[in-house]
Scaffold this motif. Structure first.
Motif, PDB file in Angstrom:
ATOM      1  N   THR A 174       0.830  -1.205   0.000  1.00 32.06           N
ATOM      2  CA  THR A 174       0.000   0.000   0.000  1.00 32.06           C
ATOM      3  C   THR A 174       0.864   1.255   0.000  1.00 32.06           C
ATOM      4  N   MET A 175       1.886   1.289   0.848  1.00 32.98           N
ATOM      5  CA  MET A 175       2.765   2.458   0.899  1.00 32.98           C
ATOM      6  C   MET A 175       3.502   2.651  -0.420  1.00 32.98           C
ATOM      7  N   THR A 176       3.936   1.550  -1.037  1.00 38.05           N
ATOM      8  CA  THR A 176       4.615   1.642  -2.329  1.00 38.05           C
ATOM      9  C   THR A 176       3.660   2.188  -3.385  1.00 38.05           C
ATOM     10  N   ALA A 177       2.423   1.689  -3.399  1.00 38.59           N
ATOM     11  CA  ALA A 177       1.437   2.173  -4.367  1.00 38.59           C
ATOM     12  C   ALA A 177       1.156   3.655  -4.162  1.00 38.59           C
ATOM     13  N   LEU A 178       1.018   4.081  -2.908  1.00 34.52           N
ATOM     14  CA  LEU A 178       0.762   5.498  -2.631  1.00 34.52           C
ATOM     15  C   LEU A 178       1.948   6.362  -3.043  1.00 34.52           C
ATOM     16  N   PHE A 179       3.167   5.893  -2.760  1.00 30.96           N
ATOM     17  CA  PHE A 179       4.347   6.638  -3.166  1.00 30.96           C
ATOM     18  C   PHE A 179       4.409   6.737  -4.693  1.00 30.96           C
ATOM     19  N   GLN A 180       4.181   5.613  -5.380  1.00 27.27           N
ATOM     20  CA  GLN A 180       4.229   5.611  -6.840  1.00 27.27           C
ATOM     21  C   GLN A 180       3.193   6.565  -7.436  1.00 27.27           C
TER      22      GLN A 180
END
Length: 150
Positions: free
Chosen positions: A20-26
Protein backbone atom coordinates in the motif's frame (compact mmCIF):
# COMPACT_ATOMS: atom_id res chain seq x y z
CA UNK A 1 10.54 -13.51 20.71
CA UNK A 2 7.33 -14.09 18.78
CA UNK A 3 6.48 -17.60 17.74
CA UNK A 4 6.63 -18.77 14.14
CA UNK A 5 2.91 -18.31 13.37
CA UNK A 6 2.94 -14.79 14.83
CA UNK A 7 5.93 -13.93 12.64
CA UNK A 8 4.25 -15.36 9.54
CA UNK A 9 1.10 -13.35 10.30
CA UNK A 10 3.16 -10.22 10.91
CA UNK A 11 5.02 -10.72 7.62
CA UNK A 12 1.68 -10.94 5.80
CA UNK A 13 0.48 -7.73 7.45
CA UNK A 14 3.76 -5.94 6.77
CA UNK A 15 3.72 -7.09 3.15
CA UNK A 16 0.24 -5.64 2.68
CA UNK A 17 1.25 -2.36 4.35
CA UNK A 18 4.42 -2.18 2.26
CA UNK A 19 2.45 -2.76 -0.94
CA UNK A 20 0.00 0.00 0.00
CA UNK A 21 2.76 2.46 0.90
CA UNK A 22 4.62 1.64 -2.33
CA UNK A 23 1.44 2.17 -4.37
CA UNK A 24 0.76 5.50 -2.63
CA UNK A 25 4.35 6.64 -3.17
CA UNK A 26 4.23 5.61 -6.84
CA UNK A 27 0.95 7.44 -7.31
CA UNK A 28 2.25 10.65 -5.77
CA UNK A 29 5.61 10.40 -7.58
CA UNK A 30 3.88 9.89 -10.94
CA UNK A 31 1.55 12.83 -10.29
CA UNK A 32 4.56 15.06 -9.61
CA UNK A 33 5.61 14.40 -13.22
CA UNK A 34 2.08 14.94 -14.50
CA UNK A 35 1.74 11.23 -15.25
CA UNK A 36 -0.17 8.23 -14.00
CA UNK A 37 1.28 5.16 -12.32
CA UNK A 38 0.97 3.10 -15.50
CA UNK A 39 2.93 5.76 -17.40
CA UNK A 40 5.72 5.57 -14.83
CA UNK A 41 5.74 1.77 -14.90
CA UNK A 42 6.02 1.94 -18.70
CA UNK A 43 8.98 4.29 -18.33
CA UNK A 44 10.55 1.85 -15.86
CA UNK A 45 10.13 -1.01 -18.36
CA UNK A 46 11.82 1.11 -21.03
CA UNK A 47 14.65 2.16 -18.74
CA UNK A 48 15.35 -1.39 -17.54
CA UNK A 49 14.53 -3.33 -20.70
CA UNK A 50 15.62 -0.98 -23.45
CA UNK A 51 13.77 -0.23 -26.66
CA UNK A 52 10.35 -1.85 -26.98
CA UNK A 53 7.67 -1.89 -29.62
CA UNK A 54 4.31 -0.62 -28.42
CA UNK A 55 3.10 -4.23 -28.55
CA UNK A 56 5.95 -5.43 -26.33
CA UNK A 57 5.31 -2.61 -23.88
CA UNK A 58 1.61 -3.41 -23.85
CA UNK A 59 2.33 -7.07 -23.16
CA UNK A 60 4.76 -6.22 -20.36
CA UNK A 61 2.11 -4.06 -18.67
CA UNK A 62 -1.01 -6.01 -19.70
CA UNK A 63 -2.38 -3.05 -21.65
CA UNK A 64 -4.60 -2.93 -24.71
CA UNK A 65 -3.14 -1.43 -27.88
CA UNK A 66 -5.24 1.71 -27.38
CA UNK A 67 -4.10 2.12 -23.78
CA UNK A 68 -0.42 1.64 -24.62
CA UNK A 69 -0.70 4.24 -27.39
CA UNK A 70 -1.97 6.75 -24.82
CA UNK A 71 0.85 5.87 -22.43
CA UNK A 72 3.50 6.28 -25.12
CA UNK A 73 1.93 9.55 -26.29
CA UNK A 74 2.11 10.97 -22.75
CA UNK A 75 5.74 9.88 -22.26
CA UNK A 76 6.75 11.36 -25.62
CA UNK A 77 4.84 14.59 -24.96
CA UNK A 78 6.76 15.10 -21.70
CA UNK A 79 10.07 14.29 -23.41
CA UNK A 80 10.65 11.17 -21.29
CA UNK A 81 10.59 8.79 -24.26
CA UNK A 82 10.99 8.88 -28.03
CA UNK A 83 9.65 6.90 -30.94
CA UNK A 84 12.46 5.70 -33.22
CA UNK A 85 12.83 3.44 -36.22
CA UNK A 86 13.91 -0.05 -35.18
CA UNK A 87 17.56 -0.52 -36.15
CA UNK A 88 16.86 -4.14 -37.13
CA UNK A 89 13.72 -3.42 -39.15
CA UNK A 90 13.25 0.18 -40.27
CA UNK A 91 9.55 -0.50 -40.90
CA UNK A 92 8.98 -0.98 -37.18
CA UNK A 93 8.89 1.76 -34.58
CA UNK A 94 10.26 1.26 -31.08
CA UNK A 95 9.87 3.37 -27.99
CA UNK A 96 13.01 4.30 -26.07
CA UNK A 97 13.50 6.12 -22.79
CA UNK A 98 15.11 9.55 -23.20
CA UNK A 99 17.79 9.25 -20.52
CA UNK A 100 19.15 12.75 -21.17
CA UNK A 101 15.79 14.38 -20.45
CA UNK A 102 15.16 12.09 -17.49
CA UNK A 103 18.56 12.91 -15.94
CA UNK A 104 18.15 16.65 -16.49
CA UNK A 105 14.97 16.97 -14.44
CA UNK A 106 14.02 16.64 -10.80
CA UNK A 107 14.16 13.10 -9.46
CA UNK A 108 11.48 12.43 -6.86
CA UNK A 109 12.88 8.93 -6.40
CA UNK A 110 16.33 10.11 -5.32
CA UNK A 111 15.51 10.69 -1.65
CA UNK A 112 13.84 7.36 -1.08
CA UNK A 113 16.53 5.63 -3.13
CA UNK A 114 19.24 7.11 -0.91
CA UNK A 115 17.32 6.17 2.24
CA UNK A 116 17.01 2.55 1.11
CA UNK A 117 20.67 2.45 0.08
CA UNK A 118 21.59 3.64 3.58
CA UNK A 119 19.34 0.96 5.09
CA UNK A 120 20.93 -1.70 2.87
CA UNK A 121 24.43 -0.51 3.78
CA UNK A 122 23.58 -1.17 7.44
CA UNK A 123 22.93 -4.87 6.78
CA UNK A 124 25.41 -7.72 6.74
CA UNK A 125 26.26 -9.52 3.51
CA UNK A 126 24.28 -12.54 4.77
CA UNK A 127 21.24 -10.38 5.48
CA UNK A 128 21.49 -8.82 2.03
CA UNK A 129 21.77 -12.25 0.39
CA UNK A 130 18.66 -13.40 2.27
CA UNK A 131 16.72 -10.28 1.22
CA UNK A 132 17.75 -10.69 -2.41
CA UNK A 133 16.62 -14.32 -2.38
CA UNK A 134 13.36 -13.47 -0.60
CA UNK A 135 12.62 -10.60 -2.98
CA UNK A 136 13.36 -12.67 -6.10
CA UNK A 137 11.08 -15.44 -4.85
CA UNK A 138 8.38 -12.90 -3.92
CA UNK A 139 8.50 -11.41 -7.40
CA UNK A 140 8.20 -14.88 -8.94
CA UNK A 141 5.15 -15.64 -6.77
CA UNK A 142 3.58 -12.32 -7.76
CA UNK A 143 4.26 -12.92 -11.47
CA UNK A 144 2.62 -16.34 -11.17
CA UNK A 145 -0.39 -14.82 -9.40
CA UNK A 146 -0.70 -12.19 -12.16
CA UNK A 147 -0.65 -14.92 -14.80
CA UNK A 148 -3.40 -16.81 -12.98
CA UNK A 149 -5.74 -13.81 -12.81
CA UNK A 150 -8.42 -13.63 -15.50
Amino acid sequence: MADREELITRLGDLGARSATMTALFQQKAAASYGLGVTDMKALDVLMRGGAQTAGQLGTALSLTSGAVTGVVDRLVKRGLAKREADAGDRRRVVVVADFATIASGANVYQGIGEAFRELHQSLTTEQLAFLVDYTERSIALTEQAIDELP
